[in-house]
Design an enzyme around this catalytic site. Sequence first.
Site, PDB file in Angstrom:
ATOM      1  N   THR A  70       0.831  -1.201   0.000  1.00 24.50           N
ATOM      2  CA  THR A  70       0.000   0.000   0.000  1.00 24.50           C
ATOM      3  C   THR A  70       0.865   1.250   0.000  1.00 24.50           C
ATOM      4  O   THR A  70       0.555   2.242  -0.683  1.00 24.50           O
ATOM      5  CB  THR A  70      -0.931   0.003   1.231  1.00 24.50           C
ATOM      6  OG1 THR A  70      -1.826  -1.107   1.133  1.00 24.50           O
ATOM      7  CG2 THR A  70      -1.733   1.290   1.309  1.00 24.50           C
TER       8      THR A  70
ATOM      9  N   HIS B 206       1.944   1.809  -3.514  1.00 27.75           N
ATOM     10  CA  HIS B 206       0.867   2.382  -4.325  1.00 27.75           C
ATOM     11  C   HIS B 206       0.730   3.881  -4.066  1.00 27.75           C
ATOM     12  O   HIS B 206       0.612   4.676  -4.998  1.00 27.75           O
ATOM     13  CB  HIS B 206      -0.458   1.673  -4.021  1.00 27.75           C
ATOM     14  CG  HIS B 206      -0.658   0.400  -4.760  1.00 27.75           C
ATOM     15  ND1 HIS B 206      -1.160   0.347  -6.041  1.00 27.75           N
ATOM     16  CD2 HIS B 206      -0.408  -0.882  -4.412  1.00 27.75           C
ATOM     17  CE1 HIS B 206      -1.217  -0.910  -6.440  1.00 27.75           C
ATOM     18  NE2 HIS B 206      -0.774  -1.675  -5.468  1.00 27.75           N
TER      19      HIS B 206
END
Length: 341
Positions: free
Chosen positions: A39, A42
């Site tokens: 995450t 990202h």
Amino acid sequence: MKAAVFYGAHDLRIEERAVPTPGRGELLIRVGACGVCGTDVHIFSGDEGAAKSPPGTVLGHEFAGEVCRVGEGVTAFRPGDRVCVDPNRICGTCDACRGGYAHFCERMVGYGTTQDGGFAEYCVIPESQAYRIPEGLPYARAAMAEPVACCLHGIDQCGIRPGDTVAVIGAGMIGLVMLQLARLSGAGKVIVLEPVERKRALACRLGADLAIDPTEGNAAEVIERSGVGRIGVVIECVGKTSAIRQALDIAGCNSTVMLFGLTAPDDEVAVKPFSLFKKEITLKTSYINPYTQSRAVTLIAQGRIDVSSMALPEVPLSELPAVLSDPARRAEGKFIVNPGL
């Protein structure tokens, strides 16, 4: 204190900030370890993670440390306590919270995603988000409670029955945790698909019965020749469209395919509904970690889950931008940031 502050795509700066002061019901944590998650990659790349991260946010949501100060009204913790953190704070009053699916809270706060998190020397959190960890449990292992908690939510939805054959696609940190959880859930055989040889070897050490390179030939044919029989559950842990297609390809009849890996927001996968119909495949997805943090802490503290074998030596906060910028380096294993280095 030093903190890693996100300003936009590929713009993460190590800055000096004032040590925050805990308010009512809050704890000041001296961060001992914070894991680098997909995450985070990202967000750093400009995509949305579980939620949008505002510019100026300190990233890092997999963390553990020591309570240094407590705010007014805190009753469950005191300075010196060792804790790990559930980074997702729910409001408790929206329809999702009252309906029993609080991980879809309409006013969710994510420490390390929507508010300042653990890529810093200190972080303030509500006492509701802290979980005690045993003396002697290294912070680097305790910080992995958050990803293990997410995996537990995913594995719960897979419906693994004792004796099932399970396939795990990807042998990164998440895939290796899923492999171990599948074993703990009673899987009779576990197959791992992973192109990197040393990761396949590690998967076998952690309990895989078969580890194959999916880039060499047709994976479904290799699995069929191995004689393992029908695959009842496939857990995709890569977050790439090619891996999702592969998961659907190798799944057996009346099977469950768990799409656990986080794709880019605009990724699309072409699916032939007839193939799903013919094999009666159930597609599942998994979102964050509702009510699983305590179980994760227990499994790690008892040594039921190995979260150390895939971890690399801890790195200082100053190296974090370079780690997030280098896919080849991240492919080496799980990075843990120690802000005290």
